[in-house]
Write an enzyme that holds these catalytic residues in place. Sequence first.
Site, PDB file in Angstrom:
ATOM      1  N   LYS A 345       0.818  -1.217   0.000  1.00  4.96           N
ATOM      2  CA  LYS A 345       0.000   0.000   0.000  1.00  4.96           C
ATOM      3  C   LYS A 345       0.852   1.269   0.000  1.00  4.96           C
ATOM      4  O   LYS A 345       2.045   1.252   0.280  1.00  4.96           O
ATOM      5  CB  LYS A 345      -0.981  -0.026   1.182  1.00  4.96           C
ATOM      6  CG  LYS A 345      -2.111  -1.017   0.942  1.00  4.96           C
ATOM      7  CD  LYS A 345      -3.217  -0.915   1.956  1.00  4.96           C
ATOM      8  CE  LYS A 345      -4.396  -1.819   1.560  1.00  4.96           C
ATOM      9  NZ  LYS A 345      -5.461  -1.821   2.568  1.00  4.96           N
ATOM     10  N   ARG A 379      -3.412 -10.347   4.957  1.00  2.00           N
ATOM     11  CA  ARG A 379      -3.909 -10.373   3.580  1.00  2.00           C
ATOM     12  C   ARG A 379      -2.806  -9.817   2.682  1.00  2.00           C
ATOM     13  O   ARG A 379      -2.447  -8.637   2.772  1.00  2.00           O
ATOM     14  CB  ARG A 379      -5.189  -9.543   3.472  1.00  2.00           C
ATOM     15  CG  ARG A 379      -5.881  -9.605   2.131  1.00  2.00           C
ATOM     16  CD  ARG A 379      -7.188  -8.816   2.165  1.00  2.00           C
ATOM     17  NE  ARG A 379      -7.885  -8.885   0.891  1.00  2.00           N
ATOM     18  CZ  ARG A 379      -7.685  -8.050  -0.127  1.00  2.00           C
ATOM     19  NH1 ARG A 379      -6.799  -7.064  -0.012  1.00  2.00           N
ATOM     20  NH2 ARG A 379      -8.352  -8.200  -1.251  1.00  2.00           N
TER      21      ARG A 379
END
Length: 398
Positions: A345, A379
């Site tokens: 991210k 995840r």
Amino acid sequence: MKFDLIKIHSKDQAKQLMQNIKADNIGIELMINKTINLSFLIYDCDFYIANIIKQEALSCGIDACVSKDTITAKTAKTDCLVFGDIKRLYKLSNKLKIQNFKDLRDLGEKINNQLDAYFGEFLWKVGEQVFDLKKNYLIMGILNVTPDSFYDGGKYDTVSKALFRCEQILNEKADIVDIGAVSTRPFSETVTLEEEKKRLFPVLEAIKKRFPQVILSVDTFNSSVAKEAFEYDVSIINDISGFTFDEKMSECILDCNYSCVIMHIKGKPKIMQENPMYQNLITEINEFFENAINKLLTNNFDKKKIVLDPGIGFGKTLSHNIDIIKNIESFKIFGRPILVGLSRKSFIGNILNKDVNERLFGTIGANIASYFNGARIFRVHDVAANKEALELAYQLNN
């Protein structure tokens, strides 16, 4: 005389140290709650409430930090930091529960419940399986069948490509495959319900035939999609909205008896990164979780089917994301395992000045930090690398 400075992180660690000393087993049980210290930060206490908390904490052998003007009532409100060992925090909670003021009685009850939850079992029920996540971990491999996801958009947007990716995830020993058919990256456009189903269900059908034993999670906030996914042996619904985008989602979770991931988000994906602001970040996320959990528990849903995700990158600034990772322990007050989805991210890129394709090492570092701060489900896009690092962290933690 030699000695070591030791920080005790868990009851298991304290128990092992005492057993190594050959302490009496009864004595160990009496002493163990004195070895671990925790803190509670209570916001906006009325001055008289804070004074009582301070005095009762001192009477229990611990302490509370309040504004210097609390004792003289020069301030009407103050935050209150209560800190001490578990045994005395329980003692304080019991003393608060018998006070004349309802706010104090409620506070005592809440502290007691949160301590119980914090030291709970942390089991996650998925279908017929039960995962013990007090110390162990799970890897959730990402399979995006989207044309526009921020990292792998367009790579797996056909059935054959999706099957290849699923096989790769399983070969790298992921525990769960999480399939998403709608990109929820910052500033992403909405997709019609029909388009989401068109992308998702052919892939689910193919995976069900090729890999019948796989644990499948579907990343969706649409109850209609979740309801139909049940026909494809999906076990988990991963809702980025925490049941806030579709009011029927909690009802669908109940009807299909899904396990679920409740994620926190502030705003919708298209606008969530437009200057997100919080007064008390951790408190607001926990209030969000409490509301979502209550939607299920009021209908006798099994709490052990719930996992919580603080939503890194979803309506959060760089500093918010860092604070979340530092304070993952704070989300354990519900006694539920914590999932983090931080793979590649932008906050990693902002810290390291790296493009999305160069964020693997940063992802691993952030996941390891998250593990030691209390996260247990990860995840990720890069299953093998993260699993190897997390396995080492797990072994070091045991």
